[in-house]
Design a protein around this motif. Structure first.
Motif, PDB file in Angstrom:
ATOM      1  N   TYR A 100      38.308  44.563  39.260  1.00  0.00           N
ATOM      2  CA  TYR A 100      37.341  45.212  38.372  1.00  0.00           C
ATOM      3  C   TYR A 100      37.181  44.425  37.086  1.00  0.00           C
ATOM      4  O   TYR A 100      38.032  43.606  36.707  1.00  0.00           O
ATOM      5  CB  TYR A 100      37.763  46.646  38.063  1.00  0.00           C
ATOM      6  CG  TYR A 100      39.042  46.779  37.260  1.00  0.00           C
ATOM      7  CD1 TYR A 100      39.037  46.744  35.866  1.00  0.00           C
ATOM      8  CD2 TYR A 100      40.268  46.950  37.900  1.00  0.00           C
ATOM      9  CE1 TYR A 100      40.200  46.874  35.134  1.00  0.00           C
ATOM     10  CE2 TYR A 100      41.438  47.079  37.185  1.00  0.00           C
ATOM     11  CZ  TYR A 100      41.400  47.039  35.801  1.00  0.00           C
ATOM     12  OH  TYR A 100      42.569  47.149  35.082  1.00  0.00           O
ATOM     13  N   GLU A 104      35.065  44.915  32.969  1.00  0.00           N
ATOM     14  CA  GLU A 104      34.274  45.725  32.047  1.00  0.00           C
ATOM     15  C   GLU A 104      33.938  44.895  30.811  1.00  0.00           C
ATOM     16  O   GLU A 104      34.747  44.077  30.354  1.00  0.00           O
ATOM     17  CB  GLU A 104      35.050  46.979  31.615  1.00  0.00           C
ATOM     18  CG  GLU A 104      35.493  47.870  32.756  1.00  0.00           C
ATOM     19  CD  GLU A 104      36.338  49.038  32.267  1.00  0.00           C
ATOM     20  OE1 GLU A 104      36.253  49.365  31.070  1.00  0.00           O
ATOM     21  OE2 GLU A 104      37.088  49.608  33.079  1.00  0.00           O
ATOM     22  N   GLU A 132      27.293  48.693  27.559  1.00  0.00           N
ATOM     23  CA  GLU A 132      28.530  48.667  28.345  1.00  0.00           C
ATOM     24  C   GLU A 132      28.181  48.436  29.818  1.00  0.00           C
ATOM     25  O   GLU A 132      27.319  49.122  30.372  1.00  0.00           O
ATOM     26  CB  GLU A 132      29.290  49.982  28.192  1.00  0.00           C
ATOM     27  CG  GLU A 132      30.629  50.010  28.907  1.00  0.00           C
ATOM     28  CD  GLU A 132      31.370  51.324  28.701  1.00  0.00           C
ATOM     29  OE1 GLU A 132      32.405  51.527  29.369  1.00  0.00           O
ATOM     30  OE2 GLU A 132      30.899  52.137  27.879  1.00  0.00           O
ATOM     31  N   ALA A 169      30.088  47.553  33.769  1.00  0.00           N
ATOM     32  CA  ALA A 169      31.362  47.537  34.479  1.00  0.00           C
ATOM     33  C   ALA A 169      31.094  47.468  35.973  1.00  0.00           C
ATOM     34  O   ALA A 169      30.044  47.905  36.451  1.00  0.00           O
ATOM     35  CB  ALA A 169      32.191  48.781  34.134  1.00  0.00           C
TER      36      ALA A 169
END
Length: 527
Positions: free
Chosen positions: A138, A140, A158, A160
């Motif tokens: 992952y 972000e 933002e 992600a």
């Protein structure tokens, strides 16, 4: 990280169906059991006090079960800010990257009577065992786009994403998020977010063996349903003898067999939320937020057809018309007398669920002396209002969508949506002064109507419910605190329903308070 949760259960007081049947069948002389094995004692169920202690002991059974859930997690991540290396005009970029491994194993071990359903009080709960593992990657980013400009006090973006490789799935799952946060000026913030989310099937959904349940459902071919000419013809086409269409349905609690499916795929959800946060500087301590939500879940994991009621309605409805080759009609098994023996429903990725509404949250904290009252402490007020104007379940590609907002009953509850009142309010007022405090809570649940227009039940409407809770607390020392109070202060009545309840002929204990007014006291210790 390693975790193991073990649980065991033992229940006394249930009875064995097999032993009841054995004790009821006597020999020709009527002096003992036809089958005397296992120390059989004749069972007399007719009349109060006629069941002997020996017979009660013979038919009683003890239910035992145990379960273990084991989880292993290994993870590594790196997070920080780029301000030491480079910055945008509004600042450095925040970041986080990581990898994770997770292994989950579950096993449920029931005693024999519980496993096969040899009980009068509970349905069968077969053993379950299985597990899976998953590898995740992952990342972000928090990107400051603009800052300290007219009408742009702060603007952030933002993003992600996550890749997950489940051992139980053939393809890798992908999730992502894009969100924006714009502080227009000091008092006003706007926000919006779009998410692609997934939920992989659980161990139980993958490996659970077939078990039985008895949801309420009206047989369209029965007298209770009063079948019209089209439904009558569909019943005959499916194999119901013509002379048995329209007979009495002895029990609306229809045996249903359901179980897991190792071929299940993840549920996929697309969600959008947009809202505003207002903290007016001219009213210190006040904050108001409002958020709109729009959620759609595809490939929803649910029993085939959504529910027993829906499978019956589709099989004998205008689309399938009783076609015996249809999986809907094949799922309905009947006895020679025309009554339903059971309906077979296996978990599948077939349903779609959509929900739309708005959440409004108001909180206000102030000192009493600030509003012209004596200095007798502070008041905290918070109220959350939810308006869900759409909650629609589409069991599969050919079923009619079931609108569950403002509804209750066997169709929505069996589909997993539960009771969805249009309006819900949770409000709390707390007074504190030194080490003393008092709290008043109000929960409002809007009225709802039955979800099945084709059947008239004894109760078709549940009135709105208002629950009031009152408590007082005293912090005696830094480490000890006492609380006393009462829940459901006004003794709001629990709704008693008919066949459209869950469990049948009771109500909805997951939504409505069952116990009535309850007093409580507790003490808390901090170490």
């Amino acid at each position: 990280q390693y975790g193991n949760t073990h649980g065991s259960n033992s229940l006394l007081g249930d009875t064995s169906l097999a032993r009841i049947q054995q004790g009821l069948l006597l020999n020709a002389a009527g002096t003992g059991c036809s089958d005397p094995s296992n120390g059989c004692v004749p069972v007399n169920l007719f009349g109060e006090g006629r069941l002997s202690p020996a017979a009660a002991n013979f038919i009683s059974t003890r239910i035992n079960s145990s379960q273990d859930y084991e989880q292993i997690v290994a993870s590594a991540f790196l997070s920080g800010n780029t301000s030491n290396f480079f910055s945008l005009p509004a600042g450095g970029i925040g970041f986080a990257i990581g990898a994770e491994y997770r292994s989950e194993e579950f096993e449920f071990r029931p005693s024999q009577d519980l496993a096969v359903g040899n009980l009068t009080g509970f349905n069968a709960s077969p053993p379950v065992a299985g597990g899976f593992d998953v590898y995740d990657l992952y990342g972000e980013l928090l990107i400051p786009v603009l800052k300290d400009l007219p009408f742009v006090r702060e603007l952030n973006l933002e993003v992600a994403g996550r890749l997950s490789d489940y051992s139980s799935q053939s393809d890798m799952t992908k999730t992502y998020k894009v969100a924006g946060d714009w502080r227009v000026f000091e008092d006003l913030r706007l926000r919006a977010s779009y998410n692609r989310a997934v939920r992989a099937p659980s161990v139980g959904e993958l490996f659970r063996p077939a078990g039985n349940s008895f949801p309420t459902a009206t047989d369209p071919c029965s007298f209770q349903a009063n079948p019209n000419a089209q439904v009558r013809q569909a019943c005959i086409a499916s194999g119901v003898p013509a002379n048995l269409v329209g007979v009495i349905q002895a029990n609306q609690q229809t045996q249903t067999l359901s179980g897991g499916n190792p071929d299940l795929e993840p549920e996929v959800a697309d969600t959008f939320t947009g809202g505003v946060v207002w903290t007016p500087s001219f009213v210190p301590g006040l904050q108001i937020t409002a958020d709109y939500f729009d959620i759609e879940i595809n490939d929803l994991i649910t029993s085939f057809g959504g529910s027993t009621s829906n499978v019956l309605n589709v099989c004998y409805g205008s689309i399938v018309q009783g076609n015996p080759a249809s999986p809907y009609c094949q799922a309905v098994r009947r006895l020679a007398n025309g009554s339903i023996e059971f309906v077979s429903l296996q978990d599948r990725n077939v349903a779609t669920l959509t929900a739309k509404g708005v959440d409004i949250d108001v909180s206000y904290t102030f000192a009493l002396e600030d509003v012209g009252l004596p200095d007798w402490g502070n008041i905290q007020i918070r109220s959350l209002y939810t308006n869900t104007w759409e909650n629609t379940l589409k069991p599969d590609e050919i079923s009619t969508p079931i609108k569950c907002a403002d509804k209750f009953g066997t169709r929505c509850n069996s589909g997993g949506t539960g009771i969805i009142p249009r309006h819900k309010i949770n409000s709390r007022v707390k007074w504190t002064m030194g080490d003393w405090g008092a709290t008043l809570v109000w929960n409002h649940i809007d009225d709802v109507n039955d979800d099945n227009p084709n059947t008239n039940y004894v109760v078709e409407h549940i009135d709105a419910k208002n629950y009031w809770d009152l408590s007082a607390d005293w912090r005696a020392t830094e480490n000890i605190e006492f609380t006393v109070g009462v829940r459901n202060l006004t003794q709001e009545a629990y709704p008693i329903l008919g066949g459209n309840a869950s469990p049948s002929n009771s109500g909805y204990p997951n939504t409505y308070d069952v116990l009535g007014r309850v007093f409580f006291a507790n003490v808390g210790f901090r170490f």
